[in-house]
Design a protein around this motif. Structure first.
Motif, mmCIF file in Angstrom:
data_model
loop_
_atom_site.group_PDB
_atom_site.id
_atom_site.type_symbol
_atom_site.label_atom_id
_atom_site.label_comp_id
_atom_site.label_asym_id
_atom_site.label_seq_id
_atom_site.Cartn_x
_atom_site.Cartn_y
_atom_site.Cartn_z
ATOM 1 N N GLU A 3 1.005 -1.281 0.022
ATOM 2 C CA GLU A 3 -0.032 0.056 -0.190
ATOM 3 C C GLU A 3 0.867 1.161 -0.160
ATOM 4 O O GLU A 3 1.669 1.335 0.650
ATOM 5 N N TRP A 24 -1.558 -1.139 -3.914
ATOM 6 C CA TRP A 24 -2.631 -0.177 -3.659
ATOM 7 C C TRP A 24 -1.889 1.175 -3.693
ATOM 8 O O TRP A 24 -1.397 1.592 -2.772
ATOM 9 N N ARG A 26 -2.787 5.034 -2.988
ATOM 10 C CA ARG A 26 -3.893 6.148 -2.533
ATOM 11 C C ARG A 26 -3.502 7.287 -2.860
ATOM 12 O O ARG A 26 -2.472 7.854 -2.483
ATOM 13 N N LEU A 96 -3.982 -1.141 -8.012
ATOM 14 C CA LEU A 96 -5.357 -0.571 -7.586
ATOM 15 C C LEU A 96 -4.767 0.796 -7.146
ATOM 16 O O LEU A 96 -3.886 1.105 -6.191
ATOM 17 N N THR A 98 -6.978 4.523 -5.856
ATOM 18 C CA THR A 98 -8.056 5.084 -5.197
ATOM 19 C C THR A 98 -7.666 6.708 -5.082
ATOM 20 O O THR A 98 -6.722 6.884 -4.798
ATOM 21 N N GLN A 112 -7.781 -0.601 4.696
ATOM 22 C CA GLN A 112 -6.227 -0.618 4.453
ATOM 23 C C GLN A 112 -5.665 -1.720 5.583
ATOM 24 O O GLN A 112 -4.620 -2.346 5.144
ATOM 25 N N SER A 124 -5.331 -7.231 -7.004
ATOM 26 C CA SER A 124 -5.898 -6.032 -6.757
ATOM 27 C C SER A 124 -7.434 -6.181 -6.526
ATOM 28 O O SER A 124 -7.914 -5.487 -5.792
ATOM 29 N N ALA A 127 -8.401 -7.050 -3.162
ATOM 30 C CA ALA A 127 -8.156 -5.642 -2.360
ATOM 31 C C ALA A 127 -9.165 -4.826 -2.494
ATOM 32 O O ALA A 127 -9.746 -4.507 -1.375
ATOM 33 N N LEU A 128 -9.591 -4.570 -3.636
ATOM 34 C CA LEU A 128 -10.890 -4.000 -3.971
ATOM 35 C C LEU A 128 -12.104 -4.645 -3.292
ATOM 36 O O LEU A 128 -13.249 -3.754 -2.730
#
Length: 319
Positions: A3, A24, A26, A96, A98, A112, A124, A127-128
């Protein structure tokens, strides 16, 4: 599953650095430099608002907009305020992304922690699914809070049917109007919640379709979202029932007001006619010469005023 979160201190570095191809990522919606870097390296224009899923440069773009509780200070006693949180998800098999609101979203923070527990080989999409599950739980929390608000508004609606508030005063039309305004706000919140749940369901279905499977995890998540939406629609039905009750109460109160004016008119109409007659100043009015003429007129006026009142009370029209 790794992440990465971009912050203010990282903006300058990430503006030119090579972005990850897995994990991921962010991104804050206000981080223009990072959004520009995403467009430059991935060909994604995530700052452009969209209402429907689209496919761009190998990414699946899923817009999600949810009414979530606004962050409050610790120990604050003010009423919960809901803000619209717009989240844009960009998804490939390995990456992924966001784009999130500037204020913290508790559901994403919880997701998270769950994503960090996934194995490194996790995709991914897995995770989604955890993110969608966390957002769905947040939506259920929104519906639960709305339910508590509706219970209070239902009590106000019962009070408005003729009861009294704790201050000792009778509930009036202004109180009914205030309750109706609050109900309108609750109805709007529920409508936004249902719309957000539909977006979550659409995102989950897109992920399942892209994975080419129908595992139990997808089915369970979709069932949870649909169950939450049924709960939200039940709350919407409760809003309509309370609104109907308020409108009925308002009609009854207006009828009571008209009834009072009708009774007053019925009582004072005969004395008014008598006063109008003796105000004509006719030349020949023999009763005026009688020694008891004044008392006769006053007694007649009183009788004609009390007869309609007695009739109304006998018919129990004053209840």
């Amino acid at each position: 599953m790794t992440e990465n979160t971009t912050g203010a201190a990282q903006t300058a570095a990430t503006a030119v650095a090579e972005l990850p191809r897995t994990g991921w990522l962010r991104v804050r919606a206000s981080d223009r430099a990072m959004l520009a870097n995403l467009e430059r390296q991935y060909g994604l224009e995530l700052h452009i608002a969209t209402q429907h899923p689209v496919y761009v440069a190998g990414f699946t773009i899923l817009p999600i907009e949810l009414p979530l509780p606004a962050p409050t200070e610790a120990g604050s006693q003010r009423e919960t305020v809901f803000e619209s949180a717009r989240i844009v998800v960009a998804l490939t098999d390995d990456l992924l992304i966001t784009v999130e609101p500037d204020h913290p979203v508790a559901a994403l923070a919880t997701a998270q922690l769950r994503v960090e527990q996934l194995p490194e080989a996790a995709s991914s999409r897995e995770a989604l699914l955890l993110i969608i599950d966390g957002l769905n739980d947040a939506m259920q929390n929104t519906v639960d809070r709305t339910s508590l608000l509706l219970n209070q508004l239902a009590s106000d609606a019962v009070d408005s049917s003729g009861g009294y508030r704790f201050e000792g005063r009778q509930v009036g039309v202004a109180d009914i109007a205030q309750t109706a305004v609050s109900l309108g706000g609750a109805e709007e919140l529920i409508a936004r919640t249902v719309q957000g749940q539909l977006m979550l369901e659409r995102a989950a279905r897109r992920v399942r379709r892209a994975s080419g499977g129908s595992s139990a995890a997808y089915s369970t998540l979709l069932s949870d979202i649909q169950g939450g939406r049924r709960h939200a629609r039940f709350q919407h039905s409760k809003v309509r029932n309370i609104q109907q009750s308020l409108m009925t109460t308002l009609d009854l109160k207006q009828n009571q007001i008209i009834k009072v004016f009708t009774v007053v008119t019925a009582v004072f109409t005969p004395p008014t006619l008598i006063a109008a007659y003796y105000g004509q100043n006719f030349a020949n009015m023999p009763e005026l010469a009688l020694p008891w003429g004044e008392w006769f007129v006053m007694g007649t006026t009183a009788v004609f005023a009390l007869v309609p009142l007695a009739y109304i009370k006998r018919k129990r029209w004053l209840r």
